[in-house]
Motif scaffolding. Structure first.
Motif, PDB file in Angstrom:
ATOM      1  N   VAL A  10       8.133  -2.410  -5.338  1.00 53.14           N
ATOM      2  CA  VAL A  10       7.231  -3.075  -6.282  1.00 53.14           C
ATOM      3  C   VAL A  10       5.982  -2.205  -6.454  1.00 53.14           C
ATOM      4  O   VAL A  10       5.304  -1.875  -5.472  1.00 53.14           O
ATOM      5  N   GLY A  11       5.725  -1.792  -7.696  1.00 51.54           N
ATOM      6  CA  GLY A  11       4.580  -0.918  -7.945  1.00 51.54           C
ATOM      7  C   GLY A  11       4.735   0.464  -7.339  1.00 51.54           C
ATOM      8  O   GLY A  11       3.768   1.208  -7.211  1.00 51.54           O
ATOM      9  N   GLY A  12       5.975   0.815  -6.983  1.00 54.66           N
ATOM     10  CA  GLY A  12       6.203   2.100  -6.328  1.00 54.66           C
ATOM     11  C   GLY A  12       6.064   3.297  -7.239  1.00 54.66           C
ATOM     12  O   GLY A  12       5.893   4.422  -6.765  1.00 54.66           O
ATOM     13  N   SER A  13       6.150   3.065  -8.544  1.00 56.72           N
ATOM     14  CA  SER A  13       5.961   4.127  -9.535  1.00 56.72           C
ATOM     15  C   SER A  13       5.680   3.480 -10.876  1.00 56.72           C
ATOM     16  O   SER A  13       5.797   2.255 -11.032  1.00 56.72           O
ATOM     17  N   GLN A  14       5.332   4.316 -11.849  1.00 56.23           N
ATOM     18  CA  GLN A  14       5.128   3.797 -13.193  1.00 56.23           C
ATOM     19  C   GLN A  14       6.440   3.326 -13.810  1.00 56.23           C
ATOM     20  O   GLN A  14       6.438   2.573 -14.776  1.00 56.23           O
ATOM     21  N   SER A  15       7.557   3.767 -13.236  1.00 57.56           N
ATOM     22  CA  SER A  15       8.872   3.424 -13.782  1.00 57.56           C
ATOM     23  C   SER A  15       9.597   2.357 -12.967  1.00 57.56           C
ATOM     24  O   SER A  15      10.790   2.107 -13.192  1.00 57.56           O
ATOM     25  N   SER A  16       8.922   1.722 -12.030  1.00 55.13           N
ATOM     26  CA  SER A  16       9.581   0.755 -11.163  1.00 55.13           C
ATOM     27  C   SER A  16      10.123  -0.430 -11.958  1.00 55.13           C
ATOM     28  O   SER A  16       9.404  -1.056 -12.740  1.00 55.13           O
ATOM     29  N   ARG A  17      11.395  -0.747 -11.723  1.00 50.49           N
ATOM     30  CA  ARG A  17      12.011  -1.909 -12.371  1.00 50.49           C
ATOM     31  C   ARG A  17      11.814  -3.177 -11.555  1.00 50.49           C
ATOM     32  O   ARG A  17      12.341  -4.234 -11.912  1.00 50.49           O
ATOM     33  N   SER A  18      11.060  -3.056 -10.469  1.00 52.06           N
ATOM     34  CA  SER A  18      10.748  -4.239  -9.661  1.00 52.06           C
ATOM     35  C   SER A  18       9.419  -4.863 -10.066  1.00 52.06           C
ATOM     36  O   SER A  18       8.979  -5.850  -9.469  1.00 52.06           O
ATOM     37  N   GLY A  19       8.806  -4.302 -11.095  1.00 53.64           N
ATOM     38  CA  GLY A  19       7.537  -4.837 -11.562  1.00 53.64           C
ATOM     39  C   GLY A  19       6.385  -4.389 -10.681  1.00 53.64           C
ATOM     40  O   GLY A  19       6.514  -3.502  -9.838  1.00 53.64           O
ATOM     41  N   GLY A  20       5.260  -5.033 -10.881  1.00 49.71           N
ATOM     42  CA  GLY A  20       4.075  -4.682 -10.113  1.00 49.71           C
ATOM     43  C   GLY A  20       3.378  -3.454 -10.671  1.00 49.71           C
ATOM     44  O   GLY A  20       3.879  -2.774 -11.561  1.00 49.71           O
ATOM     45  N   SER A  21       2.222  -3.182 -10.115  1.00 49.15           N
ATOM     46  CA  SER A  21       1.404  -2.065 -10.573  1.00 49.15           C
ATOM     47  C   SER A  21       1.090  -1.149  -9.401  1.00 49.15           C
ATOM     48  O   SER A  21       0.905  -1.606  -8.267  1.00 49.15           O
ATOM     49  N   MET A  22       1.000   0.150  -9.671  1.00 47.57           N
ATOM     50  CA  MET A  22       0.611   1.087  -8.621  1.00 47.57           C
ATOM     51  C   MET A  22      -0.810   0.812  -8.133  1.00 47.57           C
ATOM     52  O   MET A  22      -1.172   1.192  -7.017  1.00 47.57           O
ATOM     53  N   LEU A  23      -1.600   0.131  -8.950  1.00 44.82           N
ATOM     54  CA  LEU A  23      -2.966  -0.226  -8.543  1.00 44.82           C
ATOM     55  C   LEU A  23      -2.956  -1.289  -7.444  1.00 44.82           C
ATOM     56  O   LEU A  23      -3.962  -1.473  -6.750  1.00 44.82           O
ATOM     57  N   GLU A  24      -1.833  -1.964  -7.276  1.00 46.16           N
ATOM     58  CA  GLU A  24      -1.727  -3.029  -6.264  1.00 46.16           C
ATOM     59  C   GLU A  24      -0.793  -2.644  -5.118  1.00 46.16           C
ATOM     60  O   GLU A  24      -0.547  -3.436  -4.214  1.00 46.16           O
ATOM     61  N   MET A  25      -0.282  -1.430  -5.147  1.00 46.81           N
ATOM     62  CA  MET A  25       0.705  -0.972  -4.163  1.00 46.81           C
ATOM     63  C   MET A  25       0.033  -0.296  -2.975  1.00 46.81           C
ATOM     64  O   MET A  25      -0.989   0.379  -3.104  1.00 46.81           O
ATOM     65  N   SER A  26       0.637  -0.477  -1.793  1.00 42.73           N
ATOM     66  CA  SER A  26       0.244   0.255  -0.590  1.00 42.73           C
ATOM     67  C   SER A  26       1.476   0.352   0.311  1.00 42.73           C
ATOM     68  O   SER A  26       2.507  -0.273   0.023  1.00 42.73           O
TER      69      SER A  26
END
Length: 322
Positions: free
Chosen positions: A134-150
């Protein structure tokens, strides 16, 4: 005349006594021998009572080597997200209980980065699951944002994946492995330490254990971290860095008491070899395999070398009782 009769009766008595002795001692042995022969006689189902007794006390690991593979989409819930994943497996896997490998991609990637490894392992007879963080990349199909990923939100993703897959009928829950590349190697380490009883083994490849020091070099305190920071070409949120500053990944490694395989390129310009060498010392039981001349991304021959090491490790772990 009386003496001859006495001798005759004595002879009959001795013969009777000999017969009784034979019945008491020899016949049970012969019967026992027949029982053993009966137990080792193969039945019409292809197994024997003796073999059943042996296999019931020893759990045998099943593999299903097959050049014919199936790929199936398999999404998993985590909070409000649907983690997009793919199961790569030998054809006919549904009728078996097979060892499972869960593959975790690196920073800014998707599951396709792990495709080559997934297919090679599935052909050896393993179930392989790979997914987009989730948020793992700009192309993630799991949704989420890289701004919220850790790494810790990705830890939650992998926890959800593990919890779901270990309940599947076709998964050998006693033989589940985690394998991760770069940041995925860090996340796999976190989950292996947290769920050590569920994990048979751990493989890391060019694991980004350096990212904790990277964060400390960039920011002296949480207050110094901006809301958005461009790191390695991607905009990341404060959440990515703030919990890295005081986290000891090497202390976490000590919690995973099972054999660990660390694969590391000697010429990796993102993760220096020294981090893998330190990890080898921190894990209670670890083996470091160095891929000579390999950078952070392995070429085809280097990837083959890594696979040889991984396959040998997996076979060794499957043969282990702990």
């Amino acid at each position: 005349m009386i003496k001859k009769k006495s001798l005759w009766f004595l002879a009959i008595f001795l013969l009777l006594l000999a017969g009784i002795v034979t019945l008491l001692f020899f016949l049970p042995k012969n019967q026992a021998k027949k029982d053993i022969q009966k137990m080792t006689t193969v039945s019409s189902t292809g197994s024997s009572h003796w073999e059943e007794k042996e296999t019931s006390s020893q759990s045998k690991v099943e593999l299903l080597p097959n050049e014919n593979l199936v790929k199936e989409n398999f999404s998993i819930k985590r909070d409000n997200y649907d983690i997009y994943g793919q199961l790569t497996a030998p054809a006919g896997y549904q009728d078996h209980k097979l060892p499972l490998l869960i593959l975790s991609h690196g920073f800014g990637n998707t599951l396709e980065f792990m495709d080559g490894y997934a297919e090679a392992l599935a052909k050896k007879g393993y179930l392989v699951y790979s997914f987009d963080f989730v948020g793992g990349s700009q192309s993630s199909r799991s949704g989420g944002s890289m701004l919220e990923m850790s790494v810790f939100t990705e830890q939650a993703d992998l926890n959800a994946v593990l919890a779901t897959l270990k309940r599947q009928d076709y998964v050998d829950a006693n033989n589940i492995f985690l394998a991760g590349f770069s940041q995925g190697g860090v996340v796999s380490t976190l989950v292996a330490a947290e769920h050590a009883s569920d994990i048979k083994g751990l493989i890391t490849m060019n694991a980004a254990f350096v990212l904790f020091d990277d964060a400390r070099q960039l920011f002296k305190s949480k207050e110094d971290i901006p809301a958005v920071y461009n790191h390695r070409g991607s905009n990341l949120g404060k959440v990515y860095f703030e919990n890295l500053l005081d986290y000891d990944i090497y202390q976490t490694m000590t919690k995973f008491q099972k054999e660990t395989l660390i694969i590391q390129g000697t010429d990796d310009d993102i993760v220096p070899l020294s981090y893998a060498e330190r990890a080898e010392q921190a894990f209670p039981h670890a083996r470091l395999v160095k891929i000579a001349g390999a950078g952070h991304i392995l070429n085809a021959s280097q990837a083959d070398e890594a696979m040889v090491a991984a396959e040998a490790y997996l076979k060794e772990r499957l043969a282990s009782e702990n």
